[in-house]
Design a protein around this motif. Structure first.
Motif, PDB file in Angstrom:
ATOM      1  N   HIS A  42      47.138  42.033  44.244  1.00  0.00           N
ATOM      2  CA  HIS A  42      46.791  41.232  43.367  1.00  0.00           C
ATOM      3  C   HIS A  42      47.926  40.267  42.627  1.00  0.00           C
ATOM      4  CE1 HIS A  42      42.091  42.536  42.654  1.00  0.00           C
ATOM      5  NE2 HIS A  42      42.590  42.296  43.870  1.00  0.00           N
ATOM      6  N   ASN A  44      50.239  38.835  44.050  1.00  0.00           N
ATOM      7  CA  ASN A  44      50.638  37.693  45.038  1.00  0.00           C
ATOM      8  C   ASN A  44      51.986  37.877  45.490  1.00  0.00           C
ATOM      9  OD1 ASN A  44      48.056  36.132  45.118  1.00  0.00           O
ATOM     10  ND2 ASN A  44      48.552  35.649  42.929  1.00  0.00           N
ATOM     11  N   PRO A 257      41.006  31.620  49.642  1.00  0.00           N
ATOM     12  CA  PRO A 257      40.114  31.678  48.430  1.00  0.00           C
ATOM     13  C   PRO A 257      40.442  30.244  47.488  1.00  0.00           C
ATOM     14  CG  PRO A 257      42.157  33.080  48.053  1.00  0.00           C
ATOM     15  CD  PRO A 257      42.186  32.571  49.706  1.00  0.00           C
ATOM     16  N   SER A 300      46.973  35.094  50.681  1.00  0.00           N
ATOM     17  CA  SER A 300      46.984  35.797  49.327  1.00  0.00           C
ATOM     18  C   SER A 300      45.956  35.124  48.343  1.00  0.00           C
ATOM     19  CB  SER A 300      48.462  35.413  48.817  1.00  0.00           C
ATOM     20  OG  SER A 300      48.786  34.087  48.812  1.00  0.00           O
ATOM     21  N   ARG A 301      45.801  35.834  47.204  1.00  0.00           N
ATOM     22  CA  ARG A 301      44.672  35.403  46.273  1.00  0.00           C
ATOM     23  C   ARG A 301      44.969  34.037  45.884  1.00  0.00           C
ATOM     24  NH1 ARG A 301      41.434  39.082  43.707  1.00  0.00           N
ATOM     25  NH2 ARG A 301      42.051  38.182  41.565  1.00  0.00           N
ATOM     26  N   ASP A 302      46.171  33.670  45.643  1.00  0.00           N
ATOM     27  CA  ASP A 302      46.463  32.391  44.916  1.00  0.00           C
ATOM     28  C   ASP A 302      46.528  31.386  46.182  1.00  0.00           C
ATOM     29  OD1 ASP A 302      49.089  32.874  46.439  1.00  0.00           O
ATOM     30  OD2 ASP A 302      50.158  32.839  44.713  1.00  0.00           O
TER      31      ASP A 302
END
Length: 362
Positions: A42, A44, A257, A300-302
């Motif tokens: 999380h 990143n 995302p 990646s989440r970002d």
């Protein structure tokens, strides 16, 4: 910094749309065998990968280096990894049928989930983090409590007769009410998480072994990989809505995302990006020099990074804005609609690049 200056600084860093083939940011080398799964943490910044060599490795996306020593246990080959919704726990599916729990610093919990008779090929956490779904070559989907491994009554043990063997992939919907599964017999099923009832499917004749399923952010669609096509299904009716055609058999699909971007990788070692709204390709094809099979891919989440791994024993990290600079142009034009005064200072690449004119045309 003003919004106009911020826009210009981003575009100054971006490559032109007519650029030559891109190069990755890092290649994480250290595994001794094929890589089947990895997760972005999380923060990143870090990736944790699992391999047939039985080791897990933590990598730094800024430096490209291994963090500490590899993580090892006695469970054998690693076929699946999944990160808990709170980002604190990594579940690890092993060849011996167990599911281990590790924290992000490489410490394994004493709580090891059991119940499968052979290797765990797929893992997915419920959005609440309370349960873990695991699929195996034994044809069983288990739903267990994350803390103690207790199997939930009624729906905890799903022996899917329609799967006829190996469960290849699993994914909880974002709401947690449904589970999608793909099987060795080239089918997809969507199950009610609360009752175990088959809601959709089996969706059949998909051209190859089901290797990857992923839900759209609003759960209305399901994306899959089985043959040369990434298929898009209506998740309520099971009807096929669209196909994205790849150069060869696809092994993994992933959705950004933060952007309307679908990524596909597969048998020829080539990766491709697609706009999920226009259905048009984004950027250029990108790949490893050895062109070996790629088995897994994730954002990646970002939304800044995209990575893949496979039979070349490495994790390769790419910067999304480098391989798909159209996304920067798209963001620029959206902001430009609000920030009218900055329309006089268009970046040179937007004035002169034929490729950029094509992207910006209606």
């Amino acid at each position: 910094m003003s919004s106009g200056s911020f826009i210009m600084s981003i575009l100054d860093e971006a490559p032109t749309l007519a650029q030559p083939r891109s190069t990755p940011k890092h290649e994480f080398k250290g595994h001794k065998s094929n890589i089947w799964s990895f997760v972005f943490l999380h923060d990143n910044v870090h990736i944790v990968s699992g391999s047939e060599d039985g080791m897990m490795c933590k990598w730094d996306c800024d430096t490209g280096l291994l963090v500490g020593e590899p993580w090892e246990s006695e469970g054998g080959s690693i076929n699946a990894l999944a990160l808990s919704p709170d980002g604190k726990t990594i579940s690890c599916g092993r060849y011996n049928g167990s599911v281990e729990m590790w924290n992000t610093d490489g410490e394994m919990s004493e709580d090891i989930l059991t119940g499968h008779t052979t290797w765990v090929s797929a893992l997915s956490w419920s959005p609440s983090g309370a349960h873990i779904a695991s699929g195996s070559n034994d044809g069983i989907i288990l739903i267990q409590k994350a803390g103690n491994g207790e199997v939930e009554p009624e729906v905890g043990l799903m022996k899917m007769r329609q799967l006829e063997g190996r469960v290849m992939c699993l994914a909880y919907s974002h709401l947690g009410d449904r589970i999608a599964s793909g099987a060795y017999n080239k089918t997809i099923c969507i199950l009610d998480n609360n009752t175990g009832k088959l809601l959709v499917g089996p969706i059949e004749d998909l051209g190859g072994l089901m290797k990857s399923v992923v839900w759209s952010l609003d759960d209305s669609k399901l994306y899959s990989a089985s043959d040369k096509f990434a298929r898009v299904f209506d998740s309520t009716e099971g009807t096929e809505l669209y196909r994205f055609e790849h150069e060869s058999f696809i092994y993994s699909v992933a959705l950004s995302p933060k952007h309307n971007v679908l990524a596909c990788v597969g048998e020829d070692g080539v990766a491709q990006l697609w706009d999920t709204e226009s259905h048009e390709p984004l950027g250029q094809l990108f790949h490893q020099e050895d062109r070996k099979l790629l088995r897994c891919m994730s954002f990646s989440r970002d939304g800044q990074y995209l990575a893949y791994g496979g039979d070349h024993e490495n994790i390769t990290l790419w910067v999304l804005r480098v391989i798909a600079p159209e996304l920067l142009v798209r963001a620029f034009m959206i902001i430009l609609q609000v920030e009218k005064p900055y329309s006089r200072t268009l970046h040179p690449c937007l004035h002169h690049s034929p490729a950029s004119r094509q992207v910006l045309s209606p």
